[in-house]
Design a protein around this motif. Structure first.
Motif: not given
Length: 186
Positions: A47-48, A68-73, A37-43, A160-163
């Motif tokens: 940032t996550v 946007r939130m779903y892409t973090l998980f 996804q957009d890598l900015a939030d997972g840098r 990237r980082w994710c939850v």
């Protein structure tokens, strides 16, 4: 003479028939954080965490950016909502989509602003644990309503980082926020 069990022989034949890619991926897993996804939030773990605070915060009636939130998980991730009440401490593990629906139902018609107070990150290789203390308000400049600590387990899939999971607990008289996660006293 070597003898193989029928199960061992079947497994050997299956392994030989698998494409090379499947042999390189013994877990049969997909990229840990799902599609890129957009890598900015997972840098970074930070940032996550910051993205999560931005997403859940908003004025009464404001539409939150759940996509946007779903892409973090990561696929299969859990959000464990908790509460203290007459029945004691309750926890409700759920998917990020279930959490979004619960959030809309409970907080959608009133303001909810969550702000990080302090953060501790411990990382090793592709995993990290984040303790992030928070305070909530109904208006950005309003009085603090609740304080507590978010516990996030994160994974870095090489991109990237994710939850993997997030759980929180609100501060009570019986368990105040530890000094290391509290804001400096003025």
């Amino acid at each position: 003479m070597l003898r193989h069990s029928p199960l061992a022989a079947t497994l050997l034949l299956l392994a030989l028939a698998l494409p090379a890619q499947a042999q390189d991926n013994p877990l049969g897993a997909t990229p840990a954080c799902g599609p890129v996804q957009d890598l900015a939030d997972g840098r970074t773990p930070q940032t996550v965490t910051q993205a999560l605070y931005e997403i859940v915060s908003g004025a009464a009636g404001a539409k939150k950016d759940w996509e946007r939130m779903y892409t973090l998980f990561a696929p299969g991730a859990l959000v464990t909502a908790t509460s203290h009440g007459a029945q004691g401490f309750l926890a409700a593990p759920q998917t990020p989509r279930q959490f979004a629906a619960l959030n809309d139902r409970l907080l959608g018609q009133r303001g909810f602003f969550e702000r990080e107070v302090a953060q501790q990150v411990q990382a090793f290789g592709h995993i990290a644990h984040v303790y992030s203390s928070y305070e909530t308000r109904e208006r950005p400049d309003g009085p603090v309503r609740v304080r507590g600590v978010n516990s996030l387990q994160l994974l870095h899939d090489g991109t990237r980082w994710c939850v993997l999971s997030i759980t929180w607990d609100a501060e009570t008289a019986a368990h105040p926020i530890p000094a290391a996660l509290d804001r400096p006293k003025a």
